[in-house]
Design a protein around this motif. Sequence first.
Motif, PDB file in Angstrom:
ATOM      1  N   ARG A 124      48.906  45.727  43.444  1.00 40.88           N
ATOM      2  CA  ARG A 124      49.147  46.741  44.480  1.00 40.88           C
ATOM      3  C   ARG A 124      49.643  48.167  44.082  1.00 40.88           C
ATOM      4  O   ARG A 124      49.191  49.105  44.303  1.00 40.88           O
ATOM      5  CB  ARG A 124      50.137  46.333  45.372  1.00 40.88           C
ATOM      6  CG  ARG A 124      49.655  44.990  46.293  1.00 40.88           C
ATOM      7  CD  ARG A 124      50.638  44.508  47.290  1.00 40.88           C
ATOM      8  NE  ARG A 124      50.395  43.090  47.494  1.00 40.88           N
ATOM      9  CZ  ARG A 124      51.738  42.010  47.280  1.00 40.88           C
ATOM     10  NH1 ARG A 124      52.602  42.744  46.902  1.00 40.88           N
ATOM     11  NH2 ARG A 124      51.340  40.805  47.374  1.00 40.88           N
ATOM     12  N   ASP A 558      47.026  42.631  52.030  1.00 39.85           N
ATOM     13  CA  ASP A 558      46.027  43.062  51.250  1.00 39.85           C
ATOM     14  C   ASP A 558      45.203  41.587  51.072  1.00 39.85           C
ATOM     15  O   ASP A 558      44.323  41.598  50.091  1.00 39.85           O
ATOM     16  CB  ASP A 558      46.516  43.779  49.779  1.00 39.85           C
ATOM     17  CG  ASP A 558      47.452  42.738  49.081  1.00 39.85           C
ATOM     18  OD1 ASP A 558      47.965  41.729  49.671  1.00 39.85           O
ATOM     19  OD2 ASP A 558      47.818  42.813  47.930  1.00 39.85           O
ATOM     20  N   TYR A 616      39.206  47.404  47.873  1.00 34.55           N
ATOM     21  CA  TYR A 616      40.866  47.036  47.673  1.00 34.55           C
ATOM     22  C   TYR A 616      41.480  48.473  47.486  1.00 34.55           C
ATOM     23  O   TYR A 616      42.703  48.666  48.272  1.00 34.55           O
ATOM     24  CB  TYR A 616      41.090  46.206  46.320  1.00 34.55           C
ATOM     25  CG  TYR A 616      42.366  45.882  46.310  1.00 34.55           C
ATOM     26  CD1 TYR A 616      42.829  44.791  46.804  1.00 34.55           C
ATOM     27  CD2 TYR A 616      43.501  46.483  45.478  1.00 34.55           C
ATOM     28  CE1 TYR A 616      44.061  44.212  46.837  1.00 34.55           C
ATOM     29  CE2 TYR A 616      44.695  45.944  45.283  1.00 34.55           C
ATOM     30  CZ  TYR A 616      45.169  45.040  46.199  1.00 34.55           C
ATOM     31  OH  TYR A 616      46.406  44.503  45.927  1.00 34.55           O
TER      32      TYR A 616
END
Length: 758
Positions: A124, A558, A616
């Motif tokens: 992340r 996510d 992503y």
Amino acid sequence: MSLFTTYYPLFMLCILSVLYVMYRIQPIASTVKKIIIVLCVITNAAYICWRLFFTLPHEGTFNIVMGILLVACECIGFLQLLVFYTLVWKPSNRKQVMISDLERLPTVDIFIATYNEPIEVLKRTVAGCLNLSYPKESVQIYLCDDGKREAVEQLASEFGVHYLTRTDNQFAKAGNLNHAMSQTNGELILTLDADMVPLPAFLEKTVPYFHDGATAFVQVPQAFYNEDPFQYNMFSKDRIPNEQDFFMQTLQAGKDRFNAVMYVGSNTVFRRTALDEIGGFATGVITEDMATGMLLQGKFKSVSVGEVLAVGLAPESWLDLLKQRDRWSRGNIQCARKFNPLKVRGLTLMQRVLYLDGIVYWFNGLFKMIYILTPILFLLFGIQSFWADFQSIFMFWLPAFFSSYLAFKLVSNQKRSMFWSHIYESSMAFHLAGVALSELFLKKRVEFLVTPKGIQTDKRHFHLKTMIPHLIFLLLSLLVLVKIGYEVKVKGTMNADLMLINIFWVLYNGAGLFMALIVAFDRPRYRKSERFVIEKEGHLRSDHQDQSIACFLLDMSDSGARLSIPLDQASSLNQGQMQLFFLEDESVACDVVWSHSEGDQLMVGVAFTDTQKSEYLSLIRFLFTREHVAITDREKKSYAVRTFLRFLRETEKVPKALQRKWLRRPLQGVTGTFSYESQLEEKVPMIIHDISLSGCKIESEASIELHEKVLITIDTESLTDQPAVAVWTSRKRGRTMVGLKFVQPKIKQIEEREGVVS
């Protein structure tokens, strides 16, 4: 003296009345705030003078010792009060500098320091750095891995960022950052902890402050997108801010006025040449941040930006929070020993005072212990730490207490109340007192420990060892009340002057100790990734369908999302992998893992699968915005009684969004087989204990690793090569018990089997 005692109470009553009226009429006016602060200081100064000259015991060794300890704590508290109200006297008037004011944009090296944090957490942060709205050619991203992990190197390669490691781990994080400096050459350096995800505007909002060649570093608040143990364990996410917010946003802004902003170890941009001038990041202590900032401020300027521009993970368990504060406490005391603020060259008087105040803060646990112990010693053993009658106490203590309450309430702007400060201090007091004394006198060598992040557990746990002192003092407090009740009822004796104030004191301390017990009950954390409330429209599309399904996104992380679709479109979900469009032209691949009906809507849970790098990055860019990273920044109906009742009411409940969507059906004597993804031809026997639409529980002699994917076949349940993933495993007597969650479940077939649809 008689004239003073005659008119002082009236004077205090007038002050209290003025304070109250001013507060009620115009609670946010700057002038009113300053007058209240002045009156608070006056009443507290009067109280301290009264304590020093008129109340100290002169007889009895224990009385004298406790009297000196108590008044010493109160004097230190008064000095801390002066420092605090100096910081909040007026807001920082720093003018915002725009990036357009710069003649050219400097190059920036981003150092992400990591040791053993989960790859999902690091991923992340890397994605957040790649999403920064700053010219890509001017930014270099470095994963600085002291864990020497192959997975981290693969992550760096996958995302096209640099990977750095070293042969040893000397000087822990500070050594890691210094090694990275030796391998890079950017003009500016941004340091990030492994879990801190920068928002897109981070560099745009911080780099402009380096237009002045005298600026050494710019500090941004550490903020958190998960709940800390106080918020989470007390079911108070929407009731209280994160425990660190008051320091990060209110006190740091005050320190900025005196060029004493504290470097907090992350979310900080440095000028490389300034770091070079002090020899890089300070080493020799387990926390490098305070020393590095202090050494820089002896020669350069620092800046605090109050806007939240990065968010990370707060400690996720009570024990992890204590370990973090243990490290901070030891690190500050070590800094005081090695980098004494009174001896660092170039610091102003106010800078030295503020850094000393920061060091003394870590002894507050010891002071709190004395405050808790004092009334108990008096009521149980007659050890009297001060001599005064009730009238004198009322005359001097009440004005000081009430004015302090009003002043703190006004300047904290509902970000922190006195009682929640009392809870925070009481919960950590005994642990931090032991840590401070140990570091001060024993100088025990302690290794740098990274705060664990990304915890997932379905177990509730009470940290009894950390609460033993609290339980002991709560029992002593109860014994005190029983003793008083006995003496009043049986003996008919009670010294009202001193008993009443000490009883109030015991009850006040007891409330803080009792609330501390609640925070030590760690709740289960079911999800590995934090969910963000989204509440916006989206749509699903399958590779086998031309027409998309309209959906409403409820929450998202996510790794997955929860959404709703019209019930009449439920049959469209059995088409395998789908694309979830969270923006008009941004989507991510997903599998449906559960569903259930609510009214005319089908609630659906999806897991993101085979997420590509571009997907992503888009996902992180969508999630990590100020709109979605909602942070509670005010106390809202955070009363202690309500908090306790909420704890009793909610403590055994599984959050609605995480409850199983179908009941488990027990199976007796049913067998089947599974195969590993890498060995599809090999069929391993298993026993099935129960099953539902979303998964099953199995037993086998063969082992299955956590998160490992398998294909299961159960002839009696009409399941053939059903993909599943292990969500929990346990090993007993040579056999493995596994909880499997179905991936891409054949929904209609399974629903018919379970009798969900007619």
